[in-house]
Design a protein around this motif. Sequence first.
Motif, PDB file in Angstrom:
ATOM      1  N   GLY A   4      18.105  32.357  -9.771  1.00  0.00           N
ATOM      2  CA  GLY A   4      18.527  32.899  -8.533  1.00  0.00           C
ATOM      3  C   GLY A   4      18.349  34.624  -7.868  1.00  0.00           C
ATOM      4  N   SER A   5      18.575  34.330  -6.900  1.00  0.00           N
ATOM      5  CA  SER A   5      17.822  36.040  -6.486  1.00  0.00           C
ATOM      6  C   SER A   5      19.119  37.046  -6.838  1.00  0.00           C
ATOM      7  N   PRO A   6      17.794  38.150  -7.088  1.00  0.00           N
ATOM      8  CA  PRO A   6      18.717  39.407  -7.586  1.00  0.00           C
ATOM      9  C   PRO A   6      19.362  40.897  -6.561  1.00  0.00           C
ATOM     10  N   LEU A   7      19.368  39.825  -5.136  1.00  0.00           N
ATOM     11  CA  LEU A   7      18.866  40.960  -4.087  1.00  0.00           C
ATOM     12  C   LEU A   7      20.582  41.503  -4.293  1.00  0.00           C
ATOM     13  N   ARG A   8      21.857  40.434  -3.820  1.00  0.00           N
ATOM     14  CA  ARG A   8      23.013  41.101  -4.713  1.00  0.00           C
ATOM     15  C   ARG A   8      23.446  42.795  -5.409  1.00  0.00           C
ATOM     16  N   ARG A   9      23.522  41.695  -7.077  1.00  0.00           N
ATOM     17  CA  ARG A   9      22.651  43.069  -7.483  1.00  0.00           C
ATOM     18  C   ARG A   9      21.814  44.269  -7.069  1.00  0.00           C
ATOM     19  N   LEU A  10      21.171  44.113  -6.515  1.00  0.00           N
ATOM     20  CA  LEU A  10      20.196  45.826  -6.458  1.00  0.00           C
ATOM     21  C   LEU A  10      20.783  45.775  -4.980  1.00  0.00           C
ATOM     22  N   THR A  11      21.289  45.282  -4.241  1.00  0.00           N
ATOM     23  CA  THR A  11      21.985  46.000  -3.006  1.00  0.00           C
ATOM     24  C   THR A  11      23.517  46.696  -3.404  1.00  0.00           C
ATOM     25  N   PRO A  30      20.548  33.225  -2.064  1.00  0.00           N
ATOM     26  CA  PRO A  30      21.355  32.458  -3.700  1.00  0.00           C
ATOM     27  C   PRO A  30      21.541  32.896  -5.191  1.00  0.00           C
ATOM     28  N   GLU A  31      22.490  33.276  -5.548  1.00  0.00           N
ATOM     29  CA  GLU A  31      22.721  33.279  -6.941  1.00  0.00           C
ATOM     30  C   GLU A  31      22.964  32.591  -7.738  1.00  0.00           C
ATOM     31  N   THR A  32      22.577  31.337  -7.662  1.00  0.00           N
ATOM     32  CA  THR A  32      22.250  30.630  -8.338  1.00  0.00           C
ATOM     33  C   THR A  32      22.280  29.476  -7.403  1.00  0.00           C
ATOM     34  N   LEU A  33      21.125  28.236  -8.519  1.00  0.00           N
ATOM     35  CA  LEU A  33      20.142  26.990  -8.361  1.00  0.00           C
ATOM     36  C   LEU A  33      20.938  26.305  -7.101  1.00  0.00           C
ATOM     37  N   ASN A  34      23.064  26.175  -7.446  1.00  0.00           N
ATOM     38  CA  ASN A  34      23.198  25.041  -6.107  1.00  0.00           C
ATOM     39  C   ASN A  34      23.543  25.703  -5.260  1.00  0.00           C
ATOM     40  N   ASP A  35      22.930  26.861  -5.364  1.00  0.00           N
ATOM     41  CA  ASP A  35      23.836  28.118  -3.602  1.00  0.00           C
ATOM     42  C   ASP A  35      22.568  27.556  -2.796  1.00  0.00           C
ATOM     43  N   VAL A  36      20.972  26.795  -3.220  1.00  0.00           N
ATOM     44  CA  VAL A  36      20.022  27.471  -2.620  1.00  0.00           C
ATOM     45  C   VAL A  36      19.706  26.228  -1.442  1.00  0.00           C
ATOM     46  N   GLN A  37      19.995  25.284  -1.669  1.00  0.00           N
ATOM     47  CA  GLN A  37      20.011  24.812   0.107  1.00  0.00           C
ATOM     48  C   GLN A  37      21.775  24.749   1.014  1.00  0.00           C
ATOM     49  N   PRO A  38      22.066  25.159   0.386  1.00  0.00           N
ATOM     50  CA  PRO A  38      23.310  26.118   1.445  1.00  0.00           C
ATOM     51  C   PRO A  38      22.864  27.596   2.054  1.00  0.00           C
ATOM     52  N   PHE A  39      22.120  28.173   1.087  1.00  0.00           N
ATOM     53  CA  PHE A  39      21.676  29.446   1.809  1.00  0.00           C
ATOM     54  C   PHE A  39      20.895  29.156   2.268  1.00  0.00           C
ATOM     55  N   LEU A  40      19.479  28.081   2.575  1.00  0.00           N
ATOM     56  CA  LEU A  40      18.767  28.051   3.233  1.00  0.00           C
ATOM     57  C   LEU A  40      19.226  27.116   4.365  1.00  0.00           C
TER      58      LEU A  40
END
Length: 358
Positions: A89-96, A34-44
Amino acid sequence: MGTPPCLTGVEEKSHYTLAADEKLGVLLLNTGGPETLNDVQPFLYNLFSDPDVIRLPRLFKFLQRPLAKLVSVFLALRTKERYAAIGGGSPLRRLTDEQADALRMALEDKNVHADVYVGMRYWYPFIEQAVQQIKRDGITKLVVLPLFPQFSISTTGSSIGVFRQIFEQDAYLSRLPVSVILSWYQRHGYIKSMADLIETELGKFGKPEEVMVLFSAHGVPISYVEDAGDPYKDQMEECIYLITQELKARGIGNDHTLAYQSRVGPLQWLKPYTTEVLVELGRKGVKSVLAVPISFVSEHIETLEEIDMGYKDLALGSGIENWGRVPALGCTSSFIRDLADAVVEALPFAKALESDCA
Ligand SMILES: C=CC1=C(C)c2cc3[nH]c(cc4nc(cc5[nH]c(cc1n2)c(C)c5CCC(=O)O)C(CCC(=O)O)=C4C)c(C)c3C=C
Ligand SMILES: [Fe+2]
């Protein structure tokens, strides 16, 4: 995804020259976050809707989505707090994306021109989006490289499953030559890069030889290994053996141990749990611990929050006095060069999925 690997960590040095009319693509696969806190539930929700993450018996498959909804809502509040603790949020997108760029350049250095794509299993850019871009770009040969060194049904297996579904349903894609690298934990370049990081971090302790090296791998439920034949645990143990052999060859013979982190839900997961091992090490009088995240190649919530905050606090509260953590490989140049080698070595094995072995 219980199918045997078509290609696992091929390591012989091969040379490959692309034909003039060939257009090479490399697809990096990861979970996304999730890139923002609003993304957390839909990501889960996306994560728990995955039948490779919550494995229900066939008769109960109809419960997958309602259960995903329930669990995602139940976990969202606490998970949001954890993502908030690492910056929202997760840094995963930027790092990937950075790894994709570095890999493209490392391939260029080998005179291999390739477009490198990122496809995420549970968040943007989704695998579906990456594949549509690959089609639009007219790629004629594709290497698929999941960014998980060890194969698990819940990670590489799930992502490759989605990838296959998309390819098999599309006349153009099903004829595209593809080479899938299912695991690469035993590659010498990766093992050496991990040993380099460990050696550097050990050097930061006052008495490096007294440090306990704690490999902390992401866990999976035991049933994945014992009932579904997930090779994850075996690959993890072999990977750690190879890293410690490489360290020994450098004269570094520290004590080491393997534990599993990030357990979710009521099931039994692979043991020992990292939390329990830390308490036990403290009880035994171990004073210095170096944590080595072993199933991740970029920083994300399980390194930045779970290890750096949760496990560090637990360790210090358990009598361990000196704490260190090996950073994720990220764009470490020896690692990225090795991934580029893996891509080149996989090229001769590319073939259309419609004629594949699975
Ligand atoms: C090797 C890596 C991973 C394995 C194995 C794995 C299995 C697995 N994970 C869950 C549940 C969650 N995973 C979450 C996020 C997440 N997981 C991985 C990697 C592996 N998962 C990554 C890279 C991420 C993204 C991290 C980020 O920065 O966003 C989450 C949400 C975050 C959290 O709570 O920690 C959950 C929940 C299960 C159930 C499972 C095996 C069945
Ligand atoms: Fe996970």
